[in-house]
Design a protein around this motif. Sequence first.
Motif, PDB file in Angstrom:
ATOM      1  N   ASP A  48      -4.051   4.157  -5.718  1.00  0.00           N
ATOM      2  CA  ASP A  48      -5.324   3.633  -5.211  1.00  0.00           C
ATOM      3  C   ASP A  48      -5.104   2.873  -3.908  1.00  0.00           C
ATOM      4  O   ASP A  48      -5.858   3.026  -2.945  1.00  0.00           O
ATOM      5  CB  ASP A  48      -5.975   2.717  -6.246  1.00  0.00           C
ATOM      6  CG  ASP A  48      -6.524   3.480  -7.441  1.00  0.00           C
ATOM      7  OD1 ASP A  48      -6.723   4.703  -7.318  1.00  0.00           O
ATOM      8  OD2 ASP A  48      -6.732   2.858  -8.498  1.00  0.00           O
ATOM      9  N   TRP A  49      -4.056   2.059  -3.861  1.00  0.00           N
ATOM     10  CA  TRP A  49      -3.758   1.286  -2.649  1.00  0.00           C
ATOM     11  C   TRP A  49      -3.388   2.211  -1.491  1.00  0.00           C
ATOM     12  O   TRP A  49      -3.806   1.986  -0.353  1.00  0.00           O
ATOM     13  CB  TRP A  49      -2.615   0.305  -2.916  1.00  0.00           C
ATOM     14  CG  TRP A  49      -2.967  -0.837  -3.819  1.00  0.00           C
ATOM     15  CD1 TRP A  49      -4.043  -0.912  -4.675  1.00  0.00           C
ATOM     16  CD2 TRP A  49      -2.243  -2.057  -3.991  1.00  0.00           C
ATOM     17  NE1 TRP A  49      -4.020  -2.099  -5.365  1.00  0.00           N
ATOM     18  CE2 TRP A  49      -2.929  -2.826  -4.974  1.00  0.00           C
ATOM     19  CE3 TRP A  49      -1.085  -2.576  -3.445  1.00  0.00           C
ATOM     20  CZ2 TRP A  49      -2.491  -4.077  -5.377  1.00  0.00           C
ATOM     21  CZ3 TRP A  49      -0.632  -3.829  -3.853  1.00  0.00           C
ATOM     22  CH2 TRP A  49      -1.328  -4.572  -4.803  1.00  0.00           C
ATOM     23  N   ALA A  54       0.814  -1.216   0.000  1.00  0.00           N
ATOM     24  CA  ALA A  54       0.000   0.000   0.000  1.00  0.00           C
ATOM     25  C   ALA A  54       0.843   1.260   0.000  1.00  0.00           C
ATOM     26  O   ALA A  54       0.342   2.345  -0.321  1.00  0.00           O
ATOM     27  CB  ALA A  54      -0.933   0.005   1.211  1.00  0.00           C
ATOM     28  N   ARG A  73      -4.303   5.327  -0.961  1.00  0.00           N
ATOM     29  CA  ARG A  73      -5.463   6.067  -0.460  1.00  0.00           C
ATOM     30  C   ARG A  73      -6.325   5.220   0.472  1.00  0.00           C
ATOM     31  O   ARG A  73      -6.989   5.745   1.370  1.00  0.00           O
ATOM     32  CB  ARG A  73      -6.308   6.556  -1.634  1.00  0.00           C
ATOM     33  CG  ARG A  73      -5.709   7.750  -2.372  1.00  0.00           C
ATOM     34  CD  ARG A  73      -6.771   8.408  -3.236  1.00  0.00           C
ATOM     35  NE  ARG A  73      -6.235   9.573  -3.904  1.00  0.00           N
ATOM     36  CZ  ARG A  73      -5.702   9.576  -5.116  1.00  0.00           C
ATOM     37  NH1 ARG A  73      -5.631   8.436  -5.782  1.00  0.00           N
ATOM     38  NH2 ARG A  73      -5.249  10.672  -5.664  1.00  0.00           N
ATOM     39  N   ARG A  74      -6.322   3.921   0.268  1.00  0.00           N
ATOM     40  CA  ARG A  74      -7.202   3.045   1.065  1.00  0.00           C
ATOM     41  C   ARG A  74      -6.583   2.607   2.387  1.00  0.00           C
ATOM     42  O   ARG A  74      -7.296   2.048   3.228  1.00  0.00           O
ATOM     43  CB  ARG A  74      -7.561   1.801   0.236  1.00  0.00           C
ATOM     44  CG  ARG A  74      -8.464   2.071  -0.954  1.00  0.00           C
ATOM     45  CD  ARG A  74      -9.091   0.791  -1.473  1.00  0.00           C
ATOM     46  NE  ARG A  74      -8.105  -0.138  -1.997  1.00  0.00           N
ATOM     47  CZ  ARG A  74      -7.769  -0.229  -3.290  1.00  0.00           C
ATOM     48  NH1 ARG A  74      -8.334   0.585  -4.185  1.00  0.00           N
ATOM     49  NH2 ARG A  74      -6.866  -1.114  -3.697  1.00  0.00           N
ATOM     50  N   GLU A  75      -5.296   2.858   2.595  1.00  0.00           N
ATOM     51  CA  GLU A  75      -4.626   2.332   3.788  1.00  0.00           C
ATOM     52  C   GLU A  75      -4.586   3.382   4.894  1.00  0.00           C
ATOM     53  O   GLU A  75      -3.633   4.144   5.029  1.00  0.00           O
ATOM     54  CB  GLU A  75      -3.214   1.861   3.432  1.00  0.00           C
ATOM     55  CG  GLU A  75      -2.535   1.077   4.533  1.00  0.00           C
ATOM     56  CD  GLU A  75      -3.414  -0.026   5.096  1.00  0.00           C
ATOM     57  OE1 GLU A  75      -3.980   0.205   6.183  1.00  0.00           O
ATOM     58  OE2 GLU A  75      -3.557  -1.079   4.447  1.00  0.00           O
ATOM     59  N   SER A  76      -5.619   3.416   5.714  1.00  0.00           N
ATOM     60  CA  SER A  76      -5.757   4.472   6.721  1.00  0.00           C
ATOM     61  C   SER A  76      -4.691   4.390   7.809  1.00  0.00           C
ATOM     62  O   SER A  76      -4.328   5.414   8.399  1.00  0.00           O
ATOM     63  CB  SER A  76      -7.154   4.417   7.348  1.00  0.00           C
ATOM     64  OG  SER A  76      -7.388   3.151   7.951  1.00  0.00           O
TER      65      SER A  76
END
Length: 459
Positions: free
Chosen positions: A412-413, A308, A415-418
């Motif tokens: 994309d990866w 990510a 952005r999704r890994e908070s």
Amino acid sequence: MSFNMSMSKASTFTDLENWLNERRVTEVECLVPDLTGVARGKILPRGKFTEDRGMRLPEAVVAMGVTGEFPESGPYYDVISPTDKDMHLRPDPSTVRIVPWASNPTAQVIHDCFDPAGKLIPFAPRSVLRRVCELYEAEGLVPVVAPELEFYLVARNTDPNTLLRPPIGRSGRAETSRQAYSIDAVNEFDPLFEDIYDYCEKMELNVDTLIHEVGAGQMEINFFHAHPLGLADEVFFFKRTVREAALRHNMYATFMAKPIAGEPGSAMHVHQSILSKETGLNIFSNPDGSESEAFFHYIGGLQRYIPAAMALVAPYVNSYRRLSRDTAAPINIAWGHDNRTVGIRSPIATPQARRVENRVIGADANPYVALAMTLACGYLGIKNKIKPKPEMKGDAYLSPYSLPRSLGEALDWLRRESDLHEVLGREFVTVYSEIKEMEFAEFMKVISPWEREHLLLLV
């Protein structure tokens, strides 16, 4: 594990003034690394530098793309004011170095970026690495790193449409074959490397071993183990130094991840271990010398979060040309002992020197962002006690890809890994992602020779 802090003698503004006086400095290059790793800033007369003890620049200066452009709209401006506000830059006295190629006595000093309230600008690369190091400090831990930086020497090339080629050495010939670890191949460029080592000595950069890497004209320089912030500064200075030295010998030095088709890519392998602040001992080893839980959790964190985080250490479209089976670069995040086919390697070492090597980082990565990324992943592994996957004992190139294959996918990866957003800072991830989306969109406007060759008359 002991390590060299590799810091200049100046630690206060008084020390800095004495340092400048001793060297009769007349000009000061006030530098701030931007997201790309480019040195931005101003050159000030010595008197003006002493009077101001800093300078002001628009905050967007550290948050522009590699082409110098900015996003036109979007979340970028939720972080950075559309009114183009100033930030205040303060010199870090410990970073002062002489500029050895300058005709007049000139110093260079790296600055930190602050807002009007005196807080660090959260999206400045140096601020991000400071933030991660402070997380370790809060846990009573001290990260120690050692980068290995690869780069190519190439013949001067002023036409972007012309392929890059190896430069001419002392023999009058260019390399046409791979010369891994060849002493004679390095000696072809003795005058250049003598200048590089001379510059590094005058700048107090603690470079270690120089070797010839696999590719034609590809070199690698190793740094001594040190604290991450100081080492990121040294890599930042070193890149600038090598480019300057190469120009003076009628060639280019490039840190592109994949500059030449058919040749291996260039990486920045980062060795890392963690010390206990209280005892000074390496937490990757138990008292009996065996591998500790922290060692495995650190690897688990790298495996969990590196995919990510790849946009941070493979920051350009070109970066993903390196990460393939035929370029001697990792394609997944398998781990193993003394195994160079994996993305995460544990080299042979004594218990106190036990370390983990992150092999996925490209030479084109911003050193501050790269070190922040790998330390953040390991930190999350230790905090969350993440267990690694079973060790890879064979050829990891025979295993499937587990890293993103393009910059668009990597963003994309990310952005999704908070979890990474929390450790690195949401403002930084937002600004970084928006800049890279803009660069990706710019690249997609370019039609490549491959497309004209294979699609023009066949589809």
